[in-house]
Design a protein around this motif. Structure first.
Motif, PDB file in Angstrom:
ATOM      1  N   GLY A   1       0.787  -1.222   0.000  1.00 34.74           N
ATOM      2  CA  GLY A   1       0.000   0.000   0.000  1.00 34.74           C
ATOM      3  C   GLY A   1       0.818   1.270   0.000  1.00 34.74           C
ATOM      4  N   TYR A   2       2.113   1.158  -0.246  1.00 35.38           N
ATOM      5  CA  TYR A   2       2.926   2.353  -0.371  1.00 35.38           C
ATOM      6  C   TYR A   2       4.012   2.095  -1.404  1.00 35.38           C
ATOM      7  N   ALA A   3       4.675   3.174  -1.805  1.00 40.28           N
ATOM      8  CA  ALA A   3       5.537   3.093  -2.981  1.00 40.28           C
ATOM      9  C   ALA A   3       6.981   2.776  -2.620  1.00 40.28           C
ATOM     10  N   ALA A   4       7.867   3.012  -3.580  1.00 36.82           N
ATOM     11  CA  ALA A   4       9.235   2.508  -3.512  1.00 36.82           C
ATOM     12  C   ALA A   4      10.057   3.063  -2.361  1.00 36.82           C
ATOM     13  N   ALA A   5       9.553   4.076  -1.663  1.00 34.38           N
ATOM     14  CA  ALA A   5      10.295   4.601  -0.519  1.00 34.38           C
ATOM     15  C   ALA A   5      10.536   3.517   0.527  1.00 34.38           C
ATOM     16  N   ALA A   6       9.681   2.513   0.553  1.00 35.89           N
ATOM     17  CA  ALA A   6       9.837   1.428   1.524  1.00 35.89           C
ATOM     18  C   ALA A   6      11.024   0.544   1.200  1.00 35.89           C
ATOM     19  N   GLY A   7      11.490   0.559  -0.045  1.00 34.22           N
ATOM     20  CA  GLY A   7      12.615  -0.265  -0.427  1.00 34.22           C
ATOM     21  C   GLY A   7      12.185  -1.579  -1.023  1.00 34.22           C
ATOM     22  N   THR A   8      12.639  -1.829  -2.249  1.00 31.44           N
ATOM     23  CA  THR A   8      12.216  -3.050  -2.929  1.00 31.44           C
ATOM     24  C   THR A   8      12.802  -4.302  -2.288  1.00 31.44           C
ATOM     25  N   ARG A   9      13.788  -4.145  -1.414  1.00 30.32           N
ATOM     26  CA  ARG A   9      14.349  -5.293  -0.707  1.00 30.32           C
ATOM     27  C   ARG A   9      13.266  -5.997   0.114  1.00 30.32           C
ATOM     28  N   THR A  10      12.273  -5.233   0.578  1.00 28.26           N
ATOM     29  CA  THR A  10      11.156  -5.807   1.320  1.00 28.26           C
ATOM     30  C   THR A  10      10.469  -6.897   0.505  1.00 28.26           C
ATOM     31  N   VAL A  11      10.239  -6.637  -0.772  1.00 26.68           N
ATOM     32  CA  VAL A  11       9.600  -7.615  -1.650  1.00 26.68           C
ATOM     33  C   VAL A  11      10.478  -8.847  -1.783  1.00 26.68           C
ATOM     34  N   ASP A  12      11.763  -8.644  -2.007  1.00 32.25           N
ATOM     35  CA  ASP A  12      12.684  -9.767  -2.188  1.00 32.25           C
ATOM     36  C   ASP A  12      12.695 -10.686  -0.966  1.00 32.25           C
ATOM     37  N   VAL A  13      12.692 -10.098   0.214  1.00 33.88           N
ATOM     38  CA  VAL A  13      12.727 -10.899   1.434  1.00 33.88           C
ATOM     39  C   VAL A  13      11.452 -11.723   1.576  1.00 33.88           C
ATOM     40  N   HIS A  14      10.290 -11.116   1.307  1.00 31.87           N
ATOM     41  CA  HIS A  14       9.044 -11.860   1.423  1.00 31.87           C
ATOM     42  C   HIS A  14       8.932 -12.961   0.363  1.00 31.87           C
ATOM     43  N   VAL A  15       9.424 -12.692  -0.826  1.00 27.94           N
ATOM     44  CA  VAL A  15       9.433 -13.739  -1.850  1.00 27.94           C
ATOM     45  C   VAL A  15      10.326 -14.890  -1.401  1.00 27.94           C
TER      46      VAL A  15
ATOM     47  N   ARG B   1       9.112 -18.753  -0.871  1.00 32.09           N
ATOM     48  CA  ARG B   1       9.762 -19.882  -1.529  1.00 32.09           C
ATOM     49  C   ARG B   1      10.252 -20.909  -0.513  1.00 32.09           C
ATOM     50  N   ALA B   2      10.792 -20.428   0.596  1.00 32.62           N
ATOM     51  CA  ALA B   2      11.282 -21.353   1.618  1.00 32.62           C
ATOM     52  C   ALA B   2      10.133 -22.169   2.205  1.00 32.62           C
ATOM     53  N   LYS B   3       8.990 -21.528   2.410  1.00 32.29           N
ATOM     54  CA  LYS B   3       7.850 -22.230   3.008  1.00 32.29           C
ATOM     55  C   LYS B   3       7.172 -23.174   2.017  1.00 32.29           C
ATOM     56  N   LEU B   4       7.113 -22.775   0.746  1.00 31.51           N
ATOM     57  CA  LEU B   4       6.464 -23.613  -0.267  1.00 31.51           C
ATOM     58  C   LEU B   4       7.387 -24.712  -0.770  1.00 31.51           C
ATOM     59  N   GLY B   5       8.677 -24.535  -0.570  1.00 30.33           N
ATOM     60  CA  GLY B   5       9.647 -25.555  -0.967  1.00 30.33           C
ATOM     61  C   GLY B   5       9.709 -25.742  -2.473  1.00 30.33           C
ATOM     62  N   ASP B   6       9.942 -26.971  -2.883  1.00 25.22           N
ATOM     63  CA  ASP B   6      10.081 -27.280  -4.307  1.00 25.22           C
ATOM     64  C   ASP B   6       8.785 -27.052  -5.078  1.00 25.22           C
ATOM     65  N   ARG B   7       7.670 -26.900  -4.363  1.00 27.49           N
ATOM     66  CA  ARG B   7       6.370 -26.686  -5.020  1.00 27.49           C
ATOM     67  C   ARG B   7       6.151 -25.233  -5.407  1.00 27.49           C
ATOM     68  N   SER B   8       7.034 -24.345  -4.989  1.00 19.80           N
ATOM     69  CA  SER B   8       6.819 -22.915  -5.218  1.00 19.80           C
ATOM     70  C   SER B   8       6.692 -22.592  -6.710  1.00 19.80           C
ATOM     71  N   PRO B   9       5.606 -21.878  -7.088  1.00 19.76           N
ATOM     72  CA  PRO B   9       5.441 -21.490  -8.489  1.00 19.76           C
ATOM     73  C   PRO B   9       6.018 -20.115  -8.802  1.00 19.76           C
ATOM     74  N   ILE B  10       6.666 -19.484  -7.819  1.00 20.88           N
ATOM     75  CA  ILE B  10       7.161 -18.114  -8.006  1.00 20.88           C
ATOM     76  C   ILE B  10       8.440 -18.143  -8.828  1.00 20.88           C
ATOM     77  N   ARG B  11       8.438 -17.340  -9.886  1.00 20.65           N
ATOM     78  CA  ARG B  11       9.590 -17.258 -10.785  1.00 20.65           C
ATOM     79  C   ARG B  11      10.180 -15.849 -10.763  1.00 20.65           C
ATOM     80  N   THR B  12      11.498 -15.784 -10.783  1.00 25.33           N
ATOM     81  CA  THR B  12      12.180 -14.494 -10.889  1.00 25.33           C
ATOM     82  C   THR B  12      12.430 -14.165 -12.344  1.00 25.33           C
ATOM     83  N   VAL B  13      12.014 -12.992 -12.763  1.00 27.46           N
ATOM     84  CA  VAL B  13      12.298 -12.512 -14.117  1.00 27.46           C
ATOM     85  C   VAL B  13      13.413 -11.495 -13.970  1.00 27.46           C
ATOM     86  N   ARG B  14      14.607 -11.890 -14.337  1.00 27.36           N
ATOM     87  CA  ARG B  14      15.796 -11.090 -14.071  1.00 27.36           C
ATOM     88  C   ARG B  14      15.658  -9.679 -14.622  1.00 27.36           C
TER      89      ARG B  14
END
Length: 225
Positions: free
Chosen positions: A185-199, A203-216
């Motif tokens: 609910g807020y913009a980039a001032a929060a730091g995009t690292r926040t998104v990376d950490v939650h992703v 991934r750690a919780k979903l394990g090998d089943r994780s469907p999340i893909r990184t688009v470089r």
């Protein structure tokens, strides 16, 4: 006393800061209970069942990091917002990896702090009504539950909303700034690292089943394997 918006537990050992936070929360319709140390905070969470916890990191004795770790280890996923005087990225990342839902540094605007509480609570509200399935991961919006390979996975409200946002749009690539806006609910001032950490946590919780893909160089999407 529990207000019309629910009870927020404020864990802060500096009385002047606690009083200021309480003033603004009560103005916004929240009930407030204050504790000044970590052990009392854990007992209060169990006793009062607050809708959210505003948790100072630098508490005497059992600090905020250990309080959050103890809550999550016990399977308690009450939304936690860290409040701290430290603005080091290592501290921020550690807090998010422990399962904190947001992170606010001192000095802060009391109005912004209340807005952050509201944002975290909106993430926990039952607004994702459909069942979404991508690969081996199933998300039930009504019951706010997630399974990976048939095994239920416990997520924070923020992790759930991030995964739900991605799974509502399978195959679509989201930039980090877009995810910050849509989920936090807020913009980039929060730091995009926040998104990376939650992703990374998802991934750690979903394990090998994780469907999340990184688009470089762009961001993230969900896709069936």
């Amino acid at each position: 006393m529990r207000g019309v918006q629910g009870l927020v537990l404020v864990v802060e050992d500096e009385r002047a800061i606690a009083d200021l936070i309480c003033l603004y929360l009560r103005r916004d319709g929240f009930g407030v209970h204050v504790e000044a140390d970590g052990h009392a905070a854990l007992a209060a969470v169990r006793r009062l069942r607050p809708v959210a916890v505003l948790l100072d990191v630098g508490l005497p004795g059992l600090d905020g990091v250990e309080v959050c770790r103890a809550l999550r280890a016990a399977g308690d996923w009450t939304p936690v917002l860290f409040v701290t005087a430290r603005d080091d990225e290592v501290d921020r990342v550690l807090g998010l990896e422990l399962g904190a839902d947001d992170y606010v540094t001192k000095p802060f605007s009391p109005r912004e702090l209340v807005a952050r509480v509201r944002t975290v609570l909106r993430r926990g509200a039952p607004r994702v009504s459909a069942v979404h399935v991508v690969g081996d991961v199933k998300l039930d919006g009504d019951r706010r539950r997630v399974w990976a390979g048939g095994v239920e996975v416990a997520l924070t409200s923020t992790e759930f909303e991030l995964l739900a946002h991605l799974m509502r749009h399978p195959g679509r690539v989201f930039e980090r700034e877009q995810l910050l806006s849509a989920v936090w609910g807020y913009a980039a001032a929060a730091g995009t690292r926040t998104v990376d950490v939650h992703v990374a946590q998802l991934r750690a919780k979903l394990g090998d089943r994780s469907p999340i893909r990184t688009v470089r160089g762009v961001g993230y999407s969900v896709e069936a394997s």
